[in-house]
Structures are given as structure tokens and as C-alpha cells.
Motif scaffolding. Structure first.
Motif, PDB file in Angstrom:
ATOM      1  N   ASN A 176       0.855  -1.187   0.000  1.00 39.83           N
ATOM      2  CA  ASN A 176       0.000   0.000   0.000  1.00 39.83           C
ATOM      3  C   ASN A 176       0.893   1.239   0.000  1.00 39.83           C
ATOM      4  N   GLN A 177       0.461   2.267  -0.723  1.00 39.33           N
ATOM      5  CA  GLN A 177       1.275   3.471  -0.841  1.00 39.33           C
ATOM      6  C   GLN A 177       1.565   4.070   0.527  1.00 39.33           C
ATOM      7  N   GLY A 178       2.821   4.404   0.748  1.00 42.34           N
ATOM      8  CA  GLY A 178       3.267   5.002   2.003  1.00 42.34           C
ATOM      9  C   GLY A 178       3.809   3.994   3.004  1.00 42.34           C
ATOM     10  N   TRP A 179       3.628   2.696   2.739  1.00 38.80           N
ATOM     11  CA  TRP A 179       4.072   1.686   3.704  1.00 38.80           C
ATOM     12  C   TRP A 179       5.570   1.815   3.989  1.00 38.80           C
ATOM     13  N   PHE A 180       6.382   1.901   2.967  1.00 38.62           N
ATOM     14  CA  PHE A 180       7.831   1.999   3.158  1.00 38.62           C
ATOM     15  C   PHE A 180       8.198   3.310   3.859  1.00 38.62           C
ATOM     16  N   ALA A 181       7.604   4.414   3.442  1.00 41.28           N
ATOM     17  CA  ALA A 181       7.903   5.731   4.037  1.00 41.28           C
ATOM     18  C   ALA A 181       7.524   5.762   5.514  1.00 41.28           C
ATOM     19  N   HIS A 182       6.374   5.205   5.871  1.00 45.69           N
ATOM     20  CA  HIS A 182       5.926   5.199   7.272  1.00 45.69           C
ATOM     21  C   HIS A 182       6.852   4.378   8.164  1.00 45.69           C
ATOM     22  N   LYS A 183       7.548   3.455   7.578  1.00 46.87           N
ATOM     23  CA  LYS A 183       8.465   2.591   8.341  1.00 46.87           C
ATOM     24  C   LYS A 183       9.913   3.070   8.185  1.00 46.87           C
ATOM     25  N   ASP A 184      10.107   4.202   7.528  1.00 49.60           N
ATOM     26  CA  ASP A 184      11.418   4.786   7.276  1.00 49.60           C
ATOM     27  C   ASP A 184      12.351   3.819   6.528  1.00 49.60           C
ATOM     28  N   ILE A 185      11.769   3.113   5.560  1.00 46.66           N
ATOM     29  CA  ILE A 185      12.529   2.173   4.743  1.00 46.66           C
ATOM     30  C   ILE A 185      12.850   2.846   3.421  1.00 46.66           C
ATOM     31  N   LYS A 186      14.146   2.856   3.084  1.00 47.37           N
ATOM     32  CA  LYS A 186      14.626   3.555   1.883  1.00 47.37           C
ATOM     33  C   LYS A 186      15.497   2.617   1.047  1.00 47.37           C
ATOM     34  N   ALA A 187      15.932   3.105  -0.100  1.00 46.17           N
ATOM     35  CA  ALA A 187      16.876   2.349  -0.926  1.00 46.17           C
ATOM     36  C   ALA A 187      18.100   2.010  -0.080  1.00 46.17           C
ATOM     37  N   GLY A 188      18.599   0.789  -0.223  1.00 44.39           N
ATOM     38  CA  GLY A 188      19.734   0.312   0.565  1.00 44.39           C
ATOM     39  C   GLY A 188      19.302  -0.563   1.728  1.00 44.39           C
TER      40      GLY A 188
END
Length: 166
Positions: A144-156
Motif C-alpha cells: 500500500n502506498q506510504g508503507w515503506f515511508a511510514h516505516k522509514d525504509i529507503k533504498a539500501g
């Protein structure tokens, strides 16, 4: 083959074109039929795999066959927050995704063989914009959109789970 008259060249040309047309139709028709059947409704019963993003658990449906990957999350009305879809390709390549017939806004992680996220992309519902990996990858994870951002997950960031164990 050499043809000595204009009439025989014309007949041979028609015959050749007919064979080419038949070969093209034979190769395109299965794809067209697969496209039509792939878009009939949502996929809800694909195999699942558990992935981890640090302390966060992901219950991911696995789209591995070409038709499963083609349909993806199309026609889904909703998806639980901890669920996603993992697309598995035969070999690493630049993978590009769009949102045709996809009703949910999604975030996509393009993932290397070892589970490292190469890049992320947010995708808007029912658009034809292409979102591609910046390097060749075999895995793509849609959430779902925002899932990675909300968990502070980024490239790397490195995901873990059975697909990434070698």
C-alpha cells in the motif's frame, strides 16, 4: 529461390506474406488471450511468503508465472496494511511497472537478489506512467502506498525472507 517471371514473383510474395501473417497471428493470439483472461478479476489465491523488513512482517502473495505477474494487484478494492505482492522474475533485468486497472495507490520496491532495495516508487491508481528499477532486479514488492515511508525504509535497506536466501 529465384523466380523468373513477374507473375511467379507476385504469387511467391503473396504466399510469403500469408505465412508471415499466420506466424505473427499465432505468436500474438496467445498473448492477446492471456491479456484478456489476466484482467478478469483480482488474484486472491496466489501462494504466500513471509518477508521481513527489520521488525516489520510482510505477508506477500507471490506472482511468479507470467500471467500472475501481468495481472498483479489489478482490480483489488483493498489490501490489508501488512500484505503485499512479490513479483518474481526468472533473471535480473530492468523491471518496469504501471497501474493499468489497478485501483489501489501503491509503493513499489525494486529488490536485488540478496533482498537489498535498489529503489522505491510511488504509483497512482489507473495510470499508465512507467516506474522502473534503476538496476537489474529479479524481485519487485508492491505494498500500500506510504508503507515503506511510514516505516522509514529507503533504498539500501535489506529485506529478509526465503526468496532472498542463497
Amino acid at each position: 529461390m529465384y523466380l523468373s517471371t513477374a507473375a511467379s514473383r507476385t504469387a511467391a510474395s503473396r504466399s510469403w506474406r500469408s505465412h508471415v501473417r499466420t506466424a505473427v497471428l499465432a505468436s500474438v493470439l496467445p498473448f492477446t488471450l492471456a491479456t484478456a483472461s489476466a484482467q478478469d478479476g483480482p488474484q486472491l489465491n496466489l501462494p504466500r511468503v513471509e518477508l521481513n523488513a527489520g521488525m516489520h512482517r510482510i505477508d506477500a502473495q507471490v506472482a511468479q508465472a507470467p500471467q500472475e505477474r501481468q495481472t498483479g494487484l489489478m482490480h483489488r478494492q483493498n489490501m490489508p496494511l501488512h500484505e503485499g505482492m512479490l513479483f518474481v522474475f526468472e533473471q535480473p533485468a530492468t523491471q518496469c511497472f504501471w497501474m493499468k486497472n489497478t485501483l489501489l495507490p501503491l509503493s513499489t520496491a525494486f529488490v536485488a537478489d540478496d533482498g537489498t532495495i535498489v529503489n522505491l516508487a510511488d504509483m497512482q491508481p489507473q495510470t499508465l506512467d512507467s516506474h522502473c528499477s534503476t538496476k537489474p532486479v529479479r524481485y519487485v514488492l508492491e505494498m500500500n502506498q506510504g508503507w515503506f515511508a511510514h516505516k522509514d525504509i529507503k533504498a539500501g535497506f535489506k529485506l529478509s525472507g526465503a526468496p532472498f536466501k542463497r
